[in-house]
Design a protein around this motif. Sequence first.
Motif: not given
Length: 449
Positions: A157-162, A191-196, A434-446
């Motif tokens: 999880i990556v914290l963006a901004g505040d 990546t997550v933002n500071d949305a309430d 969480v917005t504008g994101q692309v989440l891969r559901v791929c088992g970590q494709n090699l």
Amino acid sequence: MADTYLNFVSSGVGKTLAKKLGLPQPAHLRRHKPGAPLVPGPVLVLGPDDGPSDADDVAAALLGWDLDVRRHPVSGVRWGAVVLVLSEVTHPEQHSEHVLGLATTLRSLATGARVVTISRQATSSDAPALAAARHGVDGLVRSIAKELRGGATANGIVLAGDARAGAEGTLAPLRFFLSGKSAYVDGQFLTVNDADVVAPADLDKPLAGRVAVVTGAARGIGAAIAKTLARDGARLVLVDVPQAGEHLAKVANETRGTALQLDITAEDAGQRILEHAQARHGRLDIVVHNAGITRDKLLANMSEDKWDSVIAVNIAAQLRINDYLLASDAFRDAPRIVSLASTSGIAGNRGQTNYAASKAGVIGMVRSTAPLLAGVSGTANAIAPGFIATEMTARMPLATREVAARLNALKQAGRPVDVAEAVAFLASPDAGAVTGQVLRVCGQNLVGA
């Protein structure tokens, strides 16, 4: 669909043979089961412990979930999860203290354990050492994911901004990553933002009171999405072409939804979807763009109709429907748009130039749509599935199918429900950061990117 190979190498002579021949030995993944614990053992939270810290905030939140939370590694424990909080690291040299603490636990992880990092986003305005420390977590997590065994996964999880480590906007994706719902998500970041964000009153029914439309809902991944959203409390409008009417009606009956036979490439598709939702359910809150087609050919052999039909269904229809909904006052209550992209749209794939272009287009679309929804607390995100076992993949030649299924860190194909769980999370109210994101559901494709 049963994974015959996985079952064969999981016990007895098959397990022995796989070891001797050096064959892949996938593990049965820990998937969501109602009533099951969030994690299969104690949770270790690693991070600064010499004063108030982000790690303290995360540990306190996990204690509030009635989990067995520890702050220091101890021997003799089978860890259900390790949360590595690196959000306050400012130089790469500071990684080792906490990362090597994680290293001591890796041989003691329970089957289906989870490793999750929480870090801060690197930006171009950061000092070089700070950016290096923050972006270094990317390589760290992706490498750990490839070392884990027993169906364990590593994500970040990556914290963006505040954004704060202990805020609900961060805790919601942490809950998803720790749970069995993320079984086939590996080596990935949100990546997550500071949305309430406020946690739903009932975590078992996070979509209660919400109305969702799912396109391409008659079979496969679309049907799995419909059933998962219904499980989570949503009321459904299920859309598919008239030719799939019988299957669509069956899914609608199973989920207590309503069926709408519709070609989504029609100019008035958005209008008809919204009118149907309002007439039958009084509102529309969630749109899941799942419908898609393939018309695979090498580019040298590609015809105009094969190219145009894929673009029309996979991206142009989504754009047209979104334009209509975004212009409507009826799509204003913290709406959610979740679109199905593909790892082909990220890494490309031989013989799929049309499909890959359309799915890469989906990624660009959600990134640009997200800001348009920010004013009404809405989000737009995409899911990029890897190799998922469906009726379509079952028709592939055996050797081709088996190779494709093993080319990921988890050494197996995903299931439609794995995609559905990720969709349900992004559609939920507590995924508002969480917005504008692309989440891969791929088992970590090699293979590929």
